[in-house]
Design an enzyme around this catalytic site. Structure first.
Site, mmCIF file in Angstrom:
data_model
loop_
_atom_site.group_PDB
_atom_site.id
_atom_site.type_symbol
_atom_site.label_atom_id
_atom_site.label_comp_id
_atom_site.label_asym_id
_atom_site.label_seq_id
_atom_site.Cartn_x
_atom_site.Cartn_y
_atom_site.Cartn_z
ATOM 1 N N TYR A 89 105.142 -25.518 117.763
ATOM 2 C CA TYR A 89 104.885 -25.743 116.907
ATOM 3 C C TYR A 89 103.725 -26.527 116.757
ATOM 4 O O TYR A 89 102.863 -27.226 117.201
ATOM 5 C CB TYR A 89 105.303 -25.967 115.357
ATOM 6 C CG TYR A 89 104.768 -26.044 113.867
ATOM 7 C CD1 TYR A 89 104.734 -25.452 113.867
ATOM 8 C CD2 TYR A 89 104.044 -27.476 114.010
ATOM 9 C CE1 TYR A 89 103.932 -24.754 112.557
ATOM 10 C CE2 TYR A 89 103.055 -27.204 113.026
ATOM 11 C CZ TYR A 89 103.497 -25.555 112.424
ATOM 12 O OH TYR A 89 101.791 -25.676 110.621
ATOM 13 N N GLU A 130 97.145 -21.892 112.178
ATOM 14 C CA GLU A 130 98.354 -22.032 112.698
ATOM 15 C C GLU A 130 98.952 -21.354 113.811
ATOM 16 O O GLU A 130 98.803 -19.721 113.938
ATOM 17 C CB GLU A 130 99.331 -22.121 111.254
ATOM 18 C CG GLU A 130 101.037 -22.915 111.726
ATOM 19 C CD GLU A 130 102.053 -22.121 110.581
ATOM 20 O OE1 GLU A 130 102.029 -20.996 110.584
ATOM 21 O OE2 GLU A 130 102.606 -23.669 109.444
#
Ligand code: ADP
Ligand code: MG
Length: 399
Positions: free
Chosen positions: A109, A197
Site C-alpha cells: 500500500y 494513492e
C-alpha cells in the site's frame, strides 16, 4: 476533483512511475479490440469509476481471451457499480480499462496525503497491500510506515530508501522504489494534488515495481493552474447537483436533508446549517453565493436548490456587508417569478439597506415568509417543512 484510474496512471507515468500497458474502451467490442492490440494472453478489465473497492464489487475481472473480455465488459457497461466507497446509489460505468495482467509477487500500500497537523505531505505505506488503508489501520496498525516531507528540500532519496527498507523491499529493487516514490511526490506537488494513492503497488515475479492501481484527487481551487488536469474531469461520476453548481461558479455541497439553504459567506452557511439542525431540521445543501451576489446569481442559486427534489422549504439567509439587502431581495423576487418554486421560502435579511430589502419583499405580493433572526428563520423553515405553515403559504409554480 477526482480522476479515473487510467488517467491517474497516465499522469503518474509522465513522472517516471511504472504502470502496466493498457488501453481505454467505451464499448465491449472496443475492449476486445484493445486487448488484441495490446497483445499478450492475459488481461484485466477494469471498470472506470471514481471509487475504490471495485475488485470486490465485480468491477475488476481477469480474462484470458478476447471473448472473455467482451463478456466481462458487457456486464460492466451500464452497470451501477456499488462499492463501499460509492454509497448505496453506486456509480455508472461508461468506460473500461483493459490492461495487461501482471504476475504479482507482492502487494504494497502506498499513499500520499496532506497532513494538516505537520502541514506537510505525508507518505503512508504498508507491506499489507491490497487491503484498504482503513482496514490496515484497524487490523494491522503496526505495519504502517509514515514519513513527512520537508517542503524546502522535497522528498530525498535517503527517505525513500528508509521507507523501502521498512517495507522489506529487496535491495535490488530499492532504486525502482525510490523512482516510484519520487515520481508520485513530484506529481503530487507540481499538480496541486491532495491525494495520490497506489493500492496496490506491486513487486512482479520478474522483479519490477509497478503501480497496479492509481487514484488521484486534486485541489479544486488550484485547477485553474492546471488546464490539462481540469480537462480530465468526468461529470458522469459527480453528484449532478454539484457539477451544475461548479458550472455556475457557485460553492455548493449536496446533503441529504430537505431544507434548501441560500446563504452569503461560507461561515454563515455553516452556522445556518447548524441552526437548522438545532431547530430539528436537516439541511439539503451547503450553498455560499458569495459576497457580491447579483439578482441573477440569486436566481441561479434558487434554480440549483430547487433542482434537488428533496427540498421542501428554502431558507435564504443574507448578512449584507459587501452585499446589499435590496439587491438580494430583488434577486429573490426575480427568482420566484422565474423559477418554479413550489415550497415555502423563508428570508432573513440583515445589514446594509435592510429596510429597502424588506420593502421589496413586502411589496412583491409573493408569499415570502420573513424572519428577523437566524433562529426564527430556521424555526420557521423547519415548521414550514413539518407542514405547520405549509397550508396558507405554499407557493405554486410562478412562471
Ligand atoms: P480496486 O482497488 O478498485 O479494487 P484495483 O485496481 O486495486 O481495484 O484491483 C483490485 C485487485 O485486482 C488488485 O489488488 C490486484 O490483485 C488485481 N489486479 C488489478 N489490476 C491488475 C493487473 N493489471 N494485473 C494483475 N492483477 C491485477
Ligand atoms: Mg486498488
Amino acid at each position: 476533483m477526482d480522476i479515473h484510474e487510467y488517467q491517474a496512471k497516465e499522469v503518474l507515468s509522465g513522472f517516471g512511475v511504472t504502470v502496466p500497458d493498457g488501453a481505454l474502451a467505451y464499448s465491449p467490442e472496443q475492449a476486445a479490440y484493445r486487448a488484441r492490440e495490446l497483445g499478450g494472453d492475459k488481461w484485466v478489465v477494469k471498470a472506470q469509476v471514481h471509487a475504490g473497492g471495485r475488485g470486490k464489487a465485480g468491477g475488476v475481472k481477469v480474462c484470458a481471451s478476447d471473448t472473455e473480455i467482451q463478456e466481462a465488459s458487457e456486464k460492466m457497461f451500464g452497470m451501477k457499480l456499488v462499492t463501499h466507497q460509492t454509497g448505496p446509489e453506486g456509480k455508472g460505468v461508461y468506460r473500461v480499462y483493459v490492461e495487461a495482467a501482471v504476475p504479482i509477487a507482492r502487494e504494497i500500500y502506498l499513499g500520499f496525503v496532506l497532513d494538516r497537523t505537520s502541514q506537510r505531505v505525508m507518505i503512508v505505506a504498508s507491506a499489507e497491500g491490497g487491503m484498504e488503508i482503513e482496514d490496515i489501520s484497524a487490523e494491522k496498525p503496526d505495519s504502517i510506515v509514515r514519513a513527512t516531507v520537508e517542503p524546502a528540500v522535497g522528498l530525498r532519496e535517503f527517505q525513500c530508501r528508509q521507507i523501502a527498507f521498512k517495507l522489506g523491499i529487496d535491495a535490488s529493487l530499492v532504486q525502482q522504489t525510490v523512482r516510484t516514490l519520487q515520481g508520485c511526490y513530484r506529481a503530487f506537488t507540481e499538480l496541486d494534488a491532495t491525494m495520490v494513492e497506489i493500492n496496490p503497488l506491486v513487486i512482479t515475479e520478474d522483479s519490477r515495481v509497478v503501480a497496479l492501481d492509481a487514484k488521484m484527487t486534486f485541489d479544486d481551487n488550484a485547477l485553474f493552474r492546471h488546464p490539462q488536469i481540469s480537462e480530465l474531469r468526468d461529470k458522469s461520476q459527480e453528484d449532478p447537483r454539484e457539477s451544475r453548481a461548479a458550472d455556475r461558479g457557485l460553492n455548493y455541497v449536496g446533503l441529504d436533508g430537505n431544507i434548501g439553504c441560500i446563504v452569503n459567506g461560507a461561515g454563515l452557511a455553516m452556522a445556518t446549517m447548524d441552526t437548522i439542525k438545532l431547530a430539528g431540521g436537516e439541511p439539503a445543501n451547503f450553498l455560499d453565493i458569495g459576497g457580491g451576489a447579483t439578482p441573477e446569481r440569486v436566481a441561479k442559486a434558487f434554480r440549483l436548490v430547487m433542482s434537488d427534489k428533496n427540498v421542501q422549504a428554502v431558507l435564504v439567509n443574507i448578512f449584507a456587508g459587501i452585499n446589499r439587502c435590496d439587491w438580494v431581495a430583488e434577486g429573490v423576487v426575480q427568482a420566484l417569478r422565474e423559477v418554479d418554486v413550489d415550497v415555502p421560502v423563508i428570508v432573513r435579511l440583515a445589514g446594509t439597506n435592510v429596510e429597502a430589502g424588506q420593502k421589496i419583499l413586502a411589496q412583491s405580493g409573493l408569499p415570502i415568509i420573513r424572519a428577523a433572526t437566524l433562529s426564527e428563520a430556521a424555526e420557521r423553515a423547519v415548521g414550514a417543512w413539518k407542514n405547520d405553515l405549509s397550508q396558507g403559504v405554499k407557493l405554486r409554480a410562478i412562471s
